[in-house]
Scaffold this active site. Structure first.
Site, PDB file in Angstrom:
ATOM      1  CE1 TYR A 399       8.935  -0.400   4.040  1.00 41.96           C
ATOM      2  CE2 TYR A 399       6.661   0.024   3.376  1.00 41.96           C
ATOM      3  CZ  TYR A 399       7.632  -0.067   4.361  1.00 41.96           C
ATOM      4  OH  TYR A 399       7.291   0.171   5.669  1.00 41.96           O
ATOM      5  CG  ASP A 481       3.290  -5.181  -1.516  1.00 43.25           C
ATOM      6  OD1 ASP A 481       2.257  -4.491  -1.591  1.00 43.25           O
ATOM      7  OD2 ASP A 481       4.178  -5.003  -0.665  1.00 43.25           O
ATOM      8  CE  LYS A 509       0.927   2.733   1.161  1.00 49.47           C
ATOM      9  NZ  LYS A 509       1.619   3.662   2.012  1.00 49.47           N
TER      10      LYS A 509
HETATM   11  C1  LIG Z   1       4.254  -1.687  -1.522  1.00 45.44           C
HETATM   12  C2  LIG Z   1       3.949  -1.634  -0.055  1.00 45.44           C
HETATM   13  N1  LIG Z   1       3.722  -2.771   0.588  1.00 45.44           N
HETATM   14  C3  LIG Z   1       3.430  -2.789   1.897  1.00 45.44           C
HETATM   15  C4  LIG Z   1       3.354  -1.621   2.611  1.00 45.44           C
HETATM   16  C5  LIG Z   1       3.047  -1.664   4.052  1.00 45.44           C
HETATM   17  O1  LIG Z   1       1.811  -1.090   4.291  1.00 45.44           O
HETATM   18  P1  LIG Z   1       1.473  -0.467   5.715  1.00 45.44           P
HETATM   19  O2  LIG Z   1       2.393   0.689   5.916  1.00 45.44           O
HETATM   20  O3  LIG Z   1       0.044  -0.087   5.581  1.00 45.44           O
HETATM   21  O4  LIG Z   1       1.695  -1.543   6.717  1.00 45.44           O
HETATM   22  C6  LIG Z   1       3.565  -0.403   1.971  1.00 45.44           C
HETATM   23  C7  LIG Z   1       3.512   0.865   2.715  1.00 45.44           C
HETATM   24  O5  LIG Z   1       3.918   1.909   2.286  1.00 45.44           O
HETATM   25  C8  LIG Z   1       3.885  -0.399   0.598  1.00 45.44           C
HETATM   26  O6  LIG Z   1       4.140   0.724  -0.060  1.00 45.44           O
END
Ligand SMILES: Cc1ncc(COP(=O)(O)O)c(C=O)c1O
Length: 682
Positions: A399, A481, A509
């Site tokens: 994700y 990521d 996060k």
């Molecule tokens: C692996 C990963 N990448 C990117 C994101 C996107 O982050 P944000 O919700 O802070 O935009 C998330 C959010 O849960 C995530 O779990």
């Protein structure tokens, strides 16, 4: 008087009579007592066994060898310890079990010394394993033992002697090894025949002379890897988790009072589409009418909803609160910054300081750009990769946030132009062939491969290296990521933990314990592209969040916060695994992933996901005060008491739901409509 009490009995479900099992011509208990006696700070060593005739051989051995022996209750081992300690006029007690024949007198002395330094009631080296499992030693004051003896009520607390000392209001400390080993790396307790055979080999290698310490064993295993025990799936403290399950009473918990939650939800429905700013925080993610819909406040690992109900929170704002809610030190750092201003007209030195710090910590980081959400970072990295390579296509795995380039590849792609959707290709984790095929289908068109390096499944051997090789072979950049893995998997992220360095990586996060900040880091040549692309927004350089991030990194670097959250996460995983087995659900309830961020998997009899099972479990734990989506988002604030409480709730919930699952129509036990998935990624 420092009295060591060695707990021994003949009964053992897996290896009956193990206390007296032969090791190089002597009973195991004999070796244990002699080792404990060699600890300089122990004044007396007593064997505590039961009054059952089956334990007469232990008493006989003690008589023959001149070991003081105390006989007491079989099941109320806490009572046995208390009476043994009282009889032998202990001021403090060292607790050792007879199934640890490699127990080390030097380690025992180290714990006693720490105990004697003061300010603690209880010292152990097994709250967090940095020594091999099997050197477990606990030291506590007689006063604390007496208090536990008079107050502890639960069968598990009486049988396992010290849980009450760890979870109550006692001052407890863990002693760490000076040469730490990874938790689970060595298991030297004797539970199974294979464990006994391993110990026999070790003693034989030292020619039956018991005067060796754990460092000698480690050295020996390095020289003679053939002696190493075969890895087992044995779980430390399994017996304790089993007794937690056995003492649990099945049955649905009382429904929570959620009037205010319902009122706020009704108001929200009129003014906020979806009633939440983040899908996963919305009321559709929980059993409707059973779970709270609005929270009012949080402190540490706990939150209170708008009706005043208290929960231990395993969602933690969807992962950011790595130190728990409202951490005082972080709050102070932020307040100090707020008093000096935080949204400036020119860059602030904190931006440079934080960038320098991240560069020191994260392997791929040579330059840094900040953002607010994880999506800023992933989308910035993707744009930079496209500009750097002059290509458009992206391969992704996991994700990656709410922006068009990624969300277009999911089932929730409404509003994303087809032209954008077509440029993103998802590939399967641990499937290099799949990635290879995708890259080969559009030669020289891929700008980047972006992926979560690990979420709940471990990378197969050489998988990440293979991804890096394929990406580079096809002229694409590799982006990790690390929005979730970052900081939870260690300060250098999963890339350091797993030993594969990408071209760029995204963090967010947990970086500032809930204050909004994210970043893209990467090698200089690629990061310079940020000077060409448009990656610019008003709050990217907001510095209150940077002050928070600096403080969080201070704490993570200089305290045992990460080790604590990992150890506590492991306890939950282990406890859940044992309890699922006890309930006959070993194949249907699993807790997978790295202990600091693990996933509960609820499966049907066919092995596929079972939303009903998940909802029933979630319903029962929430009513009992545990706020859970389906992951353990561990924080350093989930302290022993909270973990203990969670395990007790899990025991009740598992026992309850296990009986429901046998019903011909388990859904009749649901007390509201089930949660609705946003879409499935993990
Ligand atoms: C692996 C990963 N990448 C990117 C994101 C996107 O982050 P944000 O919700 O802070 O935009 C998330 C959010 O849960 C995530 O779990």
């Amino acid at each position: 008087m420092m009295v060591a009490i060695v707990q021994a009995r003949m009964g053992s479900s897996r290896l009956p009579g193990k206390s007296l099992a032969d090791i190089c011509g002597r009973p195991m208990l004999w070796h244990v007592v002699h080792r404990v006696q060699r600890a300089r700070l122990v004044n007396k060593t007593v064997v505590a066994t039961t009054e059952k005739c089956s334990d007469d051989p232990i008493a006989l051995l003690c008589q023959q060898e001149g070991f003081p022996c105390f006989r007491g209750s079989d099941e109320d081992v806490l009572d046995r310890f208390y009476r043994a300690a009282k009889t032998h006029e202990a001021d403090a007690v060292v607790r050792v079990t007879a199934d640890c024949p490699l127990i080390d007198p030097v380690v025992i002395d180290r714990l006693i010394a720490q105990f004697q330094e003061g300010n603690v009631d209880y010292v152990s080296n097994a709250m967090r394993y940095t020594y091999p499992d099997g050197l477990d030693t606990e030291v506590f004051s007689f006063r604390a033992l007496e208090q536990a003896w008079s107050e502890a009520q639960k069968a598990s607390e009486r049988e396992h002697v010290t849980p009450y000392l760890r979870s109550g209001d006692f001052r407890a400390a863990n002693v760490e090894s000076e040469t730490p080993v990874a938790a689970g790396q060595y298991r030297w307790t004797v539970d199974h025949l294979e464990d006994l055979e391993f110990v026999r080999k070790i003693y034989s290698a030292f020619r039956g002379n018991g005067h060796f310490g754990f460092q000698d064993v480690l050295r020996l295993l390095k020289e003679r890897p053939d002696l190493s025990a075969a890895p087992t799936s044995a779980i430390s403290n399994e017996g304790y988790y089993r007794s937690l399950y056995q003492q649990a009473v099945a049955g649905p918990a009382r429904k929570l009072l959620l009037n205010q939650s319902q009122e706020w939800l009704a108001r929200s429905q009129k003014v906020i589409p979806g009633c939440a700013q983040t899908f996963s925080k919305g009321h559709t993610q929980y059993v409707h009418g059973v779970a709270p819909t609005f929270l009012q406040r949080g402190k540490g690992c706990r939150v209170w909803d708008v009706d005043g109900n208290e929960y231990i929170d395993y969602v933690q704002g969807l992962l950011p609160n790595i130190l728990g809610y409202s951490n005082d030190e972080v709050n102070r750092a932020v307040s100090a910054q707020l008093s000096e201003g935080h949204s400036f007209s020119l860059p602030h030195p904190l931006e440079v300081q934080l960038a320098e710090r991240l560069i020191r910590l994260i392997p791929c980081a040579e330059m840094v750009r900040f953002g607010k959400n994880g999506s800023d970072a992933t989308s910035g990295a993707v744009r930079a990769a496209r500009a750097f390579t002059g290509r458009d296509r992206i391969a992704c795995c996991g994700y990656h946030g709410w922006q068009d380039w990624y969300i277009g590849s999911t089932t929730r792609n409404a509003g994303v132009p087809a032209a954008v959707r077509d440029l993103t290709h998802s590939f399967r984790y641990n499937d290099l062939e799949n990635l290879r095929n995708i890259l080969e289908e559009h030669p020289r068109e891929f700008a980047a491969v972006i992926m979560e390096p690990m979420n709940f499944i471990e990378p197969a051997p050489r998988f990440l290296e293979g991804v890096k090789y394929l990406a580079h072979k096809h002229g694409a950049l590799l982006i990790f990521d690390e929005i979730c893995s970052g900081f939870h998997f260690g300060l250098g992220g999963a890339q350091k933990f797993l030993g594969v360095t990408p071209d760029m990586a995204c963090f967010g996060k947990a970086m500032a314990n809930g204050f909004p900040i994210a970043c893209v880091v990467g090698r200089t040549e690629v990061m310079r592209t940020f000077e060409e692309i448009f990656y610019s927004f008003t709050f990217a350089g907001e510095v209150a969040s940077m002050a928070a991030a600096m403080k969080v990194l201070d704490i993570l670097e200089n305290t045992d916060a990460l080790a604590t959250l990992e150890a506590n996460g492991r306890t939950l995983q282990d406890g859940l695994t044992v309890m699922a087995k006890e309930a006959g659900l070993a194949d249907r309830l699993k807790c997978v992933g790295y202990p600091s961020w693990s996933l509960l998997k609820f499966l049907g009899p066919d092995g596929g996901d079972s939303p009903l099972f998940k909802n029933l479990f979630q319903q029962e734990v929430i009513k009992r005060g545990i706020l859970l989506l389906s992951t353990h988002n561990m924080t350093a604030a989930h302290e022993g008491k909270a973990i203990q409480q969670t395990l007790e709730v899990y025991a009740e919930a598992i026992k309850t739901v296990a009986t429901w699952l046998e019903d011909s129509n388990p859904s009749r036990f649901l007390e509201g409509p089930m949660s609705q998935p946003v879409f499935r990624v993990r």
